[in-house]
Scaffold this active site. Structure first.
Site, short mmCIF file in Angstrom:
data_model
loop_
_atom_site.label_atom_id
_atom_site.label_comp_id
_atom_site.label_asym_id
_atom_site.label_seq_id
_atom_site.Cartn_x
_atom_site.Cartn_y
_atom_site.Cartn_z
N LYS A 116 25.63 -36.33 33.82
CA LYS A 116 26.51 -36.87 32.77
C LYS A 116 27.79 -37.34 33.41
O LYS A 116 28.23 -36.80 34.42
CB LYS A 116 26.83 -35.79 31.75
CG LYS A 116 27.26 -36.33 30.41
CD LYS A 116 26.05 -36.74 29.60
CE LYS A 116 26.35 -37.07 28.17
NZ LYS A 116 25.11 -37.03 27.37
N1 GLU Z 1 23.59 -40.10 26.01
C1 GLU Z 1 22.26 -39.85 25.52
C2 GLU Z 1 21.99 -38.35 25.46
O1 GLU Z 1 22.91 -37.56 25.40
C3 GLU Z 1 21.20 -40.64 26.27
C4 GLU Z 1 21.07 -40.34 27.73
C5 GLU Z 1 20.09 -41.26 28.45
O2 GLU Z 1 19.43 -42.06 27.83
O3 GLU Z 1 20.04 -41.12 29.68
O4 GLU Z 1 20.87 -37.94 25.39
#
Ligand code: GLU
Length: 426
Positions: A116
């Site tokens: 993240k």
């Molecule tokens: N931000 C989204 C989540 O928290 C998608 C992450 C992604 O597609 O890599 O799942």
């Protein structure tokens, strides 16, 4: 902004998201009897990067922003997860969100680890040009750490397809050729997947459908309350409305609207889009974001931000099914209260996994250079969400644990198995 949801003095920040995540991790690890070496390795992230990002603002002056990227785990594949822009994002939050990505990818069994990113900034106060320069410089700082085989970012709070297009372009300029698999959630014209934009909301609908079947609830008789109206809450509410559910309340960061007989969700969302507010939407009562969570309903979908359901308000939650569209909307301290009230929880690491599942499809399509029809994407998403829901419920029944604990156990067990098979390079 995100924190306006927790501004209310009644909302206490009893835990930070990282503590909430770790409490559940520890509990699941204990129940699994996780080997001490695996525990030691899996409880910490693999790598954390902090960057300072100089940006030339429209005023002509340089402003330096702080950004992070946490790569939590690589045992099952490249790190995967979004990038969030927010004034109050911090390393603990990003660390928790990165870990949740690891567990989420394992729950739906897609071959990724977790990561993240976050940049401390207020995108609502920045021009498009400033956002582009911020994004490109942040991407250039990440260049050695991201890549289709290493770590694949995606959108999250306050980032979108445009942000991903800038990151893809910056990365590609340095690579001297187009590398579209470096991010997911791109515009379809640039190698994005059809259906990706709606994927989190659609995944949510699929698991709510399964839970409703389990409790013999028919959509028209099922009252749904949604906190949030962005990519998850807004699209989720619209798809639930289209599927025949009675959506009785929805909110944005400033507050919500409520009508016990149901709201015309497409009209409400159009009103929000055109006027930037739910104010003056006809035929509804106004509720604030805390009252909204406590409304009498069948399905509650917190789809905004972390720490919305805490030990302070958990006792007043009145739904039968809690479907967590956001990451970490419930604190670990609230889990027991919800469990004792008999609320069936579809935990975040399953409920909102539709997004990363279609991100996986996008990454596959980019690497094949062959793009699927939207029906194919949606059908494959459905297969994965329904199977994962049923695996989770079966796992919870077999181990006599609640669904939250089951999700962590299932995920940790899968990551532990792969880590054991690869061996710890120590
Ligand atoms: N931000 C989204 C989540 O928290 C998608 C992450 C992604 O597609 O890599 O799942």
């Amino acid at each position: 902004m995100a924190n306006s949801m927790v501004d209310d003095p009644r909302q206490i920040r009893e835990e930070n998201p990282f503590e909430s995540m770790m409490e559940r991790f520890d509990r699941a690890a204990q129940l699994l009897n996780l080997d001490a070496d695996l525990y030691a390795v899996m409880r910490v992230p693999n790598r954390e990067l902090k960057v300072y990002i100089p940006v030339r603002m429209d005023s002509g002056r340089i402003q330096v922003f702080e950004g992070f990227r946490v790569q939590h785990n690589f045992a099952r594949g490249p790190a995967k997860g979004g990038i969030r822009y927010s004034p109050d994002v911090n390393i603990d939050e990003v660390r928790a969100l990165a870990a949740w990505m690891t567990w989420k990818c394992a729950v739906v069994d897609v071959p990724f680890g977790g990561g993240k990113g976050g940049v401390i900034c207020d995108p609502l106060q920045m021009s498009l040009g400033e956002l582009e320069r911020l994004t490109r410089r942040y991407a250039s700082e990440l260049i050695d750490f991201i890549g289709p085989e290493k770590d694949v970012p995606a959108p999250d709070m306050n980032t979108n397809e445009q942000t991903m297009a800038w990151i893809m372009d910056t990365y590609s300029m340095h690579a001297r050729h187009t590398v579209n698999a470096v991010v997911t959630g791109k515009p379809v014209a640039l190698g994005g997947s059809r259906g990706r934009r709606e994927a989190t909301g659609r995944g949510l609908l699929f698991v709510i459908n399964e839970a409703a079947k389990r409790f013999k609830m028919s959509p028209p008789a099922t009252r749904v309350v949604v906190q949030g109206s962005g990519n998850v809450g807004g699209i989720g509410a619209r798809l639930m409305h289209e599927a025949g559910y009675k959506v009785i309340a929805i909110s944005d960061m400033f507050g919500g609207i409520y009508n016990k007989d149901g709201i015309d969700i497409p009209a409400a969302l159009t009103h929000l889009q055109t006027t930037r507010s739910f104010d003056e939407f006809p035929g509804v009562e106004r509720v604030n974001n805390h009252e909204l969570l406590e409304l009498d309903c069948d399905v509650l979908v917190p789809a905004a931000t972390e720490n919305q359901i805490t030990s302070e308000n958990a006792d007043r939650i009145k739904c039968k099914i809690l479907a967590e569209g956001a990451n970490g909307p419930t604190t670990a301290a609230a889990d027991t209260i919800l469990h004792n009230k008999g609320i069936f929880v579809i935990p975040d690491i399953l409920a909102n996994a539709g997004g990363v599942t279609v991100s996986y499809f996008e990454w596959v399509q980019d690497r094949m250079g062959y793009f699927w029809k939207e029906d194919v994407v949606n059908e494959r998403l459905k297969d994965i969400m329904v199977a994962s829901f049923n695996d989770l419920v079966k796992y919870a029944d077999n181990h006599s644990v609640d669904t939250r604990t089951a999700a962590y156990m299932l995920a940790i067990d899968r990551v532990a198995y792969d880590t054991r098979m690869r061996g710890i390079y120590a």
